[in-house]
Design a protein around this motif. Structure first.
Motif, PDB file in Angstrom:
ATOM      1  N   ARG A  14       0.732  -1.325   0.040  1.00  0.00           N
ATOM      2  CA  ARG A  14      -0.167  -0.187   0.074  1.00  0.00           C
ATOM      3  C   ARG A  14       0.818   1.284  -0.079  1.00  0.00           C
ATOM      4  O   ARG A  14       0.431   2.384  -0.685  1.00  0.00           O
ATOM      5  N   ILE A  17       1.928   1.682  -3.583  1.00  0.00           N
ATOM      6  CA  ILE A  17       0.796   2.339  -4.458  1.00  0.00           C
ATOM      7  C   ILE A  17       0.525   3.563  -4.065  1.00  0.00           C
ATOM      8  O   ILE A  17       0.769   4.406  -5.188  1.00  0.00           O
ATOM      9  N   SER A  20       3.608   5.216  -6.140  1.00  0.00           N
ATOM     10  CA  SER A  20       3.664   4.990  -7.405  1.00  0.00           C
ATOM     11  C   SER A  20       3.380   5.906  -8.510  1.00  0.00           C
ATOM     12  O   SER A  20       2.037   6.340  -8.450  1.00  0.00           O
ATOM     13  N   ILE A  27       5.155  -1.325  -8.481  1.00  0.00           N
ATOM     14  CA  ILE A  27       4.627  -1.946  -7.340  1.00  0.00           C
ATOM     15  C   ILE A  27       4.818  -3.540  -7.338  1.00  0.00           C
ATOM     16  O   ILE A  27       4.517  -4.251  -6.422  1.00  0.00           O
ATOM     17  N   SER A  51      -7.345  -2.177  -1.833  1.00  0.00           N
ATOM     18  CA  SER A  51      -6.195  -1.340  -2.295  1.00  0.00           C
ATOM     19  C   SER A  51      -6.324  -0.533  -3.414  1.00  0.00           C
ATOM     20  O   SER A  51      -5.752   0.505  -3.754  1.00  0.00           O
ATOM     21  N   ALA A  56      -4.616   6.473  -7.824  1.00  0.00           N
ATOM     22  CA  ALA A  56      -3.384   5.724  -8.057  1.00  0.00           C
ATOM     23  C   ALA A  56      -3.181   5.599  -9.640  1.00  0.00           C
ATOM     24  O   ALA A  56      -4.257   5.736 -10.370  1.00  0.00           O
ATOM     25  N   ALA A  60      -0.759   0.511 -12.066  1.00  0.00           N
ATOM     26  CA  ALA A  60      -0.681  -0.234 -10.773  1.00  0.00           C
ATOM     27  C   ALA A  60      -1.874  -0.812 -10.286  1.00  0.00           C
ATOM     28  O   ALA A  60      -2.064  -1.718  -9.705  1.00  0.00           O
TER      29      ALA A  60
END
Length: 155
Positions: A14, A17, A20, A27, A51, A56, A60
């Motif tokens: 996490r 992430i 990222s 990841i 998640s 994000a 990913a």
């Protein structure tokens, strides 16, 4: 009971992430560790899907979806439905994307309808919200017959 190592691996994923910006490969090391050492953890698919984040990098996030899908179709589908109410609130774009992906396969769509019919009201409401948001974005993406079957299952 969830092991301390599993919790540490999940926390590391996490954090990766959150940091990222470089797509799915950013990841990959943390995801590989989690899948390699914790694949049999019954919470893994749930934790991967929870998640997902609309904020994000999409690459990913697709890596998380593919990892959750790799854990098996039946478990994956029931996990999607169990986390859907939370995802509709937290990451509505990914909630929509997960349902769309499931609907692309005839067998998974049939299983989706069966599981929705037996699902708690919170899940049924989440399915309805996903279908409404889909119509607002791409009205004809889900065929009318499929929308009708989902609406009937979720009522």
């Amino acid at each position: 009971m969830i092991s301390t190592q599993y919790q540490a691996n999940l926390r590391s994923l996490r954090l990766s992430i959150d940091a990222s910006q470089g797509g799915p490969f950013s990841i990959e090391p943390e995801l590989s560790v989690l899948l390699g050492s914790d694949r049999s953890n019954p919470n893994l698919a749930t934790d991967l899907l929870l998640s997902l984040s609309d904020d994000a990098h999409s690459g990913a996030m697709y890596a998380l979806v593919h990892a959750a899908e790799s854990l098996g179709p039946s478990a994956y589908l029931s996990t999607v439905l169990s986390v859907l109410p939370q995802l509709v609130e937290k990451s509505p774009s990914w909630a929509l994307q997960l349902v769309r992906r499931i609907m692309h396969g005839e067998a998974t769509f049939e299983e989706l309808v069966r599981q929705i019919e037996a699902a708690p009201s919170a899940v049924k409401h989440a399915v309805q919200m996903v279908c409404i948001s889909n119509d607002a974005i791409i009205p004809d993406y889900i065929p009318q017959e499929a929308k009708g079957r989902l609406a009937q299952a979720a009522s």
